[in-house]
Design a protein around this motif. Sequence first.
Motif, PDB file in Angstrom:
ATOM      1  N   PHE A   1      20.899   3.198  70.854  1.00  0.00           N
ATOM      2  CA  PHE A   1      20.225   3.706  69.661  1.00  0.00           C
ATOM      3  C   PHE A   1      18.916   4.337  70.122  1.00  0.00           C
ATOM      4  CE2 PHE A   1      22.752   0.012  68.276  1.00  0.00           C
ATOM      5  CZ  PHE A   1      23.622   0.668  67.422  1.00  0.00           C
ATOM      6  N   PRO A   2      18.920   5.637  70.424  1.00  0.00           N
ATOM      7  CA  PRO A   2      17.766   6.276  71.061  1.00  0.00           C
ATOM      8  C   PRO A   2      16.600   6.530  70.106  1.00  0.00           C
ATOM      9  CG  PRO A   2      19.410   7.913  70.552  1.00  0.00           C
ATOM     10  CD  PRO A   2      20.009   6.578  70.190  1.00  0.00           C
ATOM     11  N   SER A   3      15.429   6.698  70.708  1.00  0.00           N
ATOM     12  CA  SER A   3      14.297   7.191  69.932  1.00  0.00           C
ATOM     13  C   SER A   3      14.550   8.677  69.668  1.00  0.00           C
ATOM     14  CB  SER A   3      12.986   6.986  70.684  1.00  0.00           C
ATOM     15  OG  SER A   3      13.005   7.700  71.899  1.00  0.00           O
TER      16      SER A   3
ATOM     17  N   ASN B   1      26.497   5.931  69.672  1.00  0.00           N
ATOM     18  CA  ASN B   1      26.697   7.282  70.177  1.00  0.00           C
ATOM     19  C   ASN B   1      26.518   8.371  69.122  1.00  0.00           C
ATOM     20  OD1 ASN B   1      27.351   6.829  72.977  1.00  0.00           O
ATOM     21  ND2 ASN B   1      29.213   5.846  72.228  1.00  0.00           N
ATOM     22  N   ASN B   2      26.258   7.979  67.867  1.00  0.00           N
ATOM     23  CA  ASN B   2      26.146   8.947  66.770  1.00  0.00           C
ATOM     24  C   ASN B   2      25.017   8.559  65.821  1.00  0.00           C
ATOM     25  OD1 ASN B   2      28.804  10.621  67.030  1.00  0.00           O
ATOM     26  ND2 ASN B   2      29.408   8.493  67.279  1.00  0.00           N
ATOM     27  N   VAL B   3      24.343   9.582  65.314  1.00  0.00           N
ATOM     28  CA  VAL B   3      23.279   9.363  64.335  1.00  0.00           C
ATOM     29  C   VAL B   3      23.297  10.521  63.338  1.00  0.00           C
ATOM     30  CG1 VAL B   3      21.507  10.476  65.779  1.00  0.00           C
ATOM     31  CG2 VAL B   3      20.810   8.854  64.009  1.00  0.00           C
ATOM     32  N   ILE B   4      23.017  10.213  62.086  1.00  0.00           N
ATOM     33  CA  ILE B   4      22.903  11.231  61.043  1.00  0.00           C
ATOM     34  C   ILE B   4      21.430  11.337  60.661  1.00  0.00           C
ATOM     35  CG2 ILE B   4      23.539  11.894  58.694  1.00  0.00           C
ATOM     36  CD1 ILE B   4      26.163  10.307  59.158  1.00  0.00           C
ATOM     37  N   LEU B   5      20.890  12.535  60.773  1.00  0.00           N
ATOM     38  CA  LEU B   5      19.493  12.801  60.424  1.00  0.00           C
ATOM     39  C   LEU B   5      19.478  13.490  59.067  1.00  0.00           C
ATOM     40  CD1 LEU B   5      18.362  14.330  63.855  1.00  0.00           C
ATOM     41  CD2 LEU B   5      18.607  11.929  63.225  1.00  0.00           C
TER      42      LEU B   5
ATOM     43  N   PHE C   1      16.301  23.015  57.249  1.00  0.00           N
ATOM     44  CA  PHE C   1      15.609  23.787  58.273  1.00  0.00           C
ATOM     45  C   PHE C   1      16.442  23.750  59.550  1.00  0.00           C
ATOM     46  CE2 PHE C   1      14.245  19.502  58.961  1.00  0.00           C
ATOM     47  CZ  PHE C   1      14.071  19.372  60.333  1.00  0.00           C
ATOM     48  N   ALA C   2      16.129  24.649  60.459  1.00  0.00           N
ATOM     49  CA  ALA C   2      16.756  24.683  61.779  1.00  0.00           C
ATOM     50  C   ALA C   2      15.733  24.154  62.777  1.00  0.00           C
ATOM     51  CB  ALA C   2      17.171  26.096  62.139  1.00  0.00           C
ATOM     52  N   GLY C   3      16.213  23.642  63.898  1.00  0.00           N
ATOM     53  CA  GLY C   3      15.304  23.136  64.916  1.00  0.00           C
ATOM     54  C   GLY C   3      16.041  22.353  65.968  1.00  0.00           C
ATOM     55  N   LYS C   4      15.317  21.435  66.615  1.00  0.00           N
ATOM     56  CA  LYS C   4      15.892  20.628  67.682  1.00  0.00           C
ATOM     57  C   LYS C   4      15.551  19.168  67.491  1.00  0.00           C
ATOM     58  CE  LYS C   4      15.813  24.229  71.151  1.00  0.00           C
ATOM     59  NZ  LYS C   4      15.320  24.652  72.467  1.00  0.00           N
ATOM     60  N   ALA C   5      16.465  18.312  67.940  1.00  0.00           N
ATOM     61  CA  ALA C   5      16.232  16.876  67.971  1.00  0.00           C
ATOM     62  C   ALA C   5      16.294  16.439  69.433  1.00  0.00           C
ATOM     63  CB  ALA C   5      17.274  16.142  67.151  1.00  0.00           C
ATOM     64  N   TYR C   6      15.281  15.700  69.846  1.00  0.00           N
ATOM     65  CA  TYR C   6      15.220  15.163  71.207  1.00  0.00           C
ATOM     66  C   TYR C   6      15.490  13.660  71.109  1.00  0.00           C
ATOM     67  CZ  TYR C   6      13.026  19.598  72.362  1.00  0.00           C
ATOM     68  OH  TYR C   6      12.776  20.936  72.521  1.00  0.00           O
ATOM     69  N   LEU C   7      16.521  13.210  71.798  1.00  0.00           N
ATOM     70  CA  LEU C   7      16.914  11.798  71.746  1.00  0.00           C
ATOM     71  C   LEU C   7      16.851  11.226  73.157  1.00  0.00           C
ATOM     72  CD1 LEU C   7      18.858  13.598  69.709  1.00  0.00           C
ATOM     73  CD2 LEU C   7      19.681  11.355  69.122  1.00  0.00           C
ATOM     74  N   ASN C   8      16.184  10.059  73.287  1.00  0.00           N
ATOM     75  CA  ASN C   8      16.163   9.388  74.593  1.00  0.00           C
ATOM     76  C   ASN C   8      15.985   7.902  74.455  1.00  0.00           C
ATOM     77  OD1 ASN C   8      13.487   9.279  73.892  1.00  0.00           O
ATOM     78  ND2 ASN C   8      12.752  10.334  75.690  1.00  0.00           N
TER      79      ASN C   8
END
Length: 74
Positions: free
Chosen positions: A34-36, A57-61, A67-74
């Motif tokens: 469950f990444p940040s 392995n999956n997350v719903i934001l 909007f468009a953009g990026k998600a950084y998961l780690n």
Amino acid sequence: FAVFTLSSQGAPTFIFNQAVPATTWDVTHNLGKFPSITVIDTGDTVVTGEYNYTNNNNVILTFSAAFAGKAYLN
């Protein structure tokens, strides 16, 4: 598209690109945890929302506006 990068500590970072504006992003990251999460829009502004981990392995934001953009998961 999605990209994996390696941070200086060796932990993988998954980058999710949401090219089409949407209020819900369905992210399959396959990190096995469950990444940040940090989300930015196309103007490089950090955006907050609701994160629902469906499994490790999956997350719903979910956001209040599309909007468009990026998600950084780690």
